[in-house]
Design a protein around this motif. Structure first.
Motif, PDB file in Angstrom:
ATOM      1  N   GLY A 120       0.807  -1.210   0.000  1.00 48.25           N
ATOM      2  CA  GLY A 120       0.000   0.000   0.000  1.00 48.25           C
ATOM      3  C   GLY A 120       0.840   1.260   0.000  1.00 48.25           C
ATOM      4  O   GLY A 120       0.334   2.345   0.232  1.00 48.25           O
ATOM      5  N   GLY A 121       2.131   1.135  -0.214  1.00 48.32           N
ATOM      6  CA  GLY A 121       3.039   2.277  -0.242  1.00 48.32           C
ATOM      7  C   GLY A 121       3.977   2.280   0.958  1.00 48.32           C
ATOM      8  O   GLY A 121       3.816   1.508   1.905  1.00 48.32           O
ATOM      9  N   VAL A 122       4.964   3.151   0.897  1.00 49.01           N
ATOM     10  CA  VAL A 122       5.973   3.235   1.961  1.00 49.01           C
ATOM     11  C   VAL A 122       5.340   3.666   3.278  1.00 49.01           C
ATOM     12  O   VAL A 122       5.569   3.056   4.326  1.00 49.01           O
ATOM     13  CB  VAL A 122       7.119   4.197   1.566  1.00 49.01           C
ATOM     14  N   ALA A 123       4.504   4.689   3.230  1.00 53.18           N
ATOM     15  CA  ALA A 123       3.883   5.199   4.460  1.00 53.18           C
ATOM     16  C   ALA A 123       3.005   4.133   5.104  1.00 53.18           C
ATOM     17  O   ALA A 123       3.007   3.976   6.333  1.00 53.18           O
ATOM     18  CB  ALA A 123       3.073   6.451   4.162  1.00 53.18           C
ATOM     19  N   SER A 124       2.284   3.393   4.295  1.00 54.12           N
ATOM     20  CA  SER A 124       1.426   2.331   4.813  1.00 54.12           C
ATOM     21  C   SER A 124       2.265   1.232   5.466  1.00 54.12           C
ATOM     22  O   SER A 124       1.915   0.723   6.530  1.00 54.12           O
ATOM     23  CB  SER A 124       0.586   1.752   3.676  1.00 54.12           C
ATOM     24  N   TYR A 125       3.369   0.875   4.816  1.00 49.98           N
ATOM     25  CA  TYR A 125       4.259  -0.139   5.389  1.00 49.98           C
ATOM     26  C   TYR A 125       4.806   0.315   6.750  1.00 49.98           C
ATOM     27  O   TYR A 125       4.816  -0.445   7.715  1.00 49.98           O
ATOM     28  CB  TYR A 125       5.427  -0.435   4.441  1.00 49.98           C
ATOM     29  N   ILE A 126       5.254   1.559   6.813  1.00 51.24           N
ATOM     30  CA  ILE A 126       5.814   2.070   8.070  1.00 51.24           C
ATOM     31  C   ILE A 126       4.738   2.106   9.146  1.00 51.24           C
ATOM     32  O   ILE A 126       4.984   1.710  10.288  1.00 51.24           O
ATOM     33  CB  ILE A 126       6.453   3.455   7.846  1.00 51.24           C
ATOM     34  N   GLN A 127       3.531   2.516   8.797  1.00 47.27           N
ATOM     35  CA  GLN A 127       2.464   2.539   9.797  1.00 47.27           C
ATOM     36  C   GLN A 127       2.131   1.131  10.285  1.00 47.27           C
ATOM     37  O   GLN A 127       1.958   0.905  11.478  1.00 47.27           O
ATOM     38  CB  GLN A 127       1.205   3.207   9.250  1.00 47.27           C
ATOM     39  N   LYS A 128       2.068   0.174   9.372  1.00 46.19           N
ATOM     40  CA  LYS A 128       1.791  -1.208   9.776  1.00 46.19           C
ATOM     41  C   LYS A 128       2.887  -1.727  10.699  1.00 46.19           C
ATOM     42  O   LYS A 128       2.615  -2.416  11.682  1.00 46.19           O
ATOM     43  CB  LYS A 128       1.678  -2.112   8.548  1.00 46.19           C
ATOM     44  N   ARG A 129       4.111  -1.387  10.381  1.00 48.38           N
ATOM     45  CA  ARG A 129       5.240  -1.821  11.208  1.00 48.38           C
ATOM     46  C   ARG A 129       5.163  -1.189  12.601  1.00 48.38           C
ATOM     47  O   ARG A 129       5.375  -1.860  13.603  1.00 48.38           O
ATOM     48  CB  ARG A 129       6.548  -1.455  10.507  1.00 48.38           C
ATOM     49  N   ARG A 130       4.858   0.089  12.663  1.00 47.06           N
ATOM     50  CA  ARG A 130       4.720   0.772  13.950  1.00 47.06           C
ATOM     51  C   ARG A 130       3.590   0.172  14.764  1.00 47.06           C
ATOM     52  O   ARG A 130       3.714  -0.025  15.970  1.00 47.06           O
ATOM     53  CB  ARG A 130       4.471   2.260  13.742  1.00 47.06           C
ATOM     54  N   LEU A 131       2.466  -0.103  14.116  1.00 47.17           N
ATOM     55  CA  LEU A 131       1.340  -0.713  14.817  1.00 47.17           C
ATOM     56  C   LEU A 131       1.707  -2.104  15.334  1.00 47.17           C
ATOM     57  O   LEU A 131       1.319  -2.483  16.443  1.00 47.17           O
ATOM     58  CB  LEU A 131       0.114  -0.789  13.906  1.00 47.17           C
ATOM     59  N   HIS A 132       2.445  -2.848  14.545  1.00 50.93           N
ATOM     60  CA  HIS A 132       2.886  -4.179  14.980  1.00 50.93           C
ATOM     61  C   HIS A 132       3.766  -4.078  16.229  1.00 50.93           C
ATOM     62  O   HIS A 132       3.582  -4.829  17.194  1.00 50.93           O
ATOM     63  CB  HIS A 132       3.632  -4.882  13.851  1.00 50.93           C
ATOM     64  N   LEU A 133       4.710  -3.141  16.222  1.00 49.72           N
ATOM     65  CA  LEU A 133       5.590  -2.959  17.383  1.00 49.72           C
ATOM     66  C   LEU A 133       4.808  -2.466  18.598  1.00 49.72           C
ATOM     67  O   LEU A 133       5.062  -2.910  19.729  1.00 49.72           O
ATOM     68  CB  LEU A 133       6.720  -1.990  17.035  1.00 49.72           C
TER      69      LEU A 133
END
Length: 122
Positions: A37-50
């Motif tokens: 879903g894009g770079v920003a989406s990936y970073i948000q998913k990663r932050r939510l996972h952490l």
């Protein structure tokens, strides 16, 4: 941009993973992260996972949910709660409550969310 640098997101390994020697151009990043879903989406998913890991970890039980959200780049608690609920189908408070029940029962956390939810009638 300051809040991005102060989060525990591993940007250096992330950059090395994307490109071994050079910084990719915008089109390449867009292509590489199109499935996410894009770079920003990936970073948000990663932050939510952490953040989810912290909420489920007994060592972080003393921290407020807002503090955990802030540590992972969400400046406003309602934005954190909304994004978390959209991703995981439950609020951070519900996630922590479910984890607390596991801690109190003295059980190790099962890798399956469906297993845990079935035990509490969700």
């Amino acid at each position: 941009m300051k809040h991005i640098r102060n989060t525990p997101f591993p940007f250096r390994p992330f950059a090395l993973h994307i490109s071994s020697e050079q910084v990719p151009d915008c089109r390449k990043l867009t292509y590489l992260f199109s499935r996410e879903g894009g770079v920003a989406s990936y970073i948000q998913k990663r932050r939510l996972h952490l953040a989810r890991q912290c909420l489920r970890d007994q060592r972080h039980a003393h921290k407020s949910i807002a503090d955990i959200g802030l540590e992972h780049g969400f400046l406003y608690a309602p934005n954190f709660t909304r994004a978390f609920q959209q991703t995981y189908g439950m609020t951070p408070r519900e996630t922590r409550a479910m984890a607390r029940r596991t801690w109190l029962a003295g059980e190790r956390e099962s890798p399956s969310w469906f297993y845990r939810a079935s035990r509490w009638g969700l």
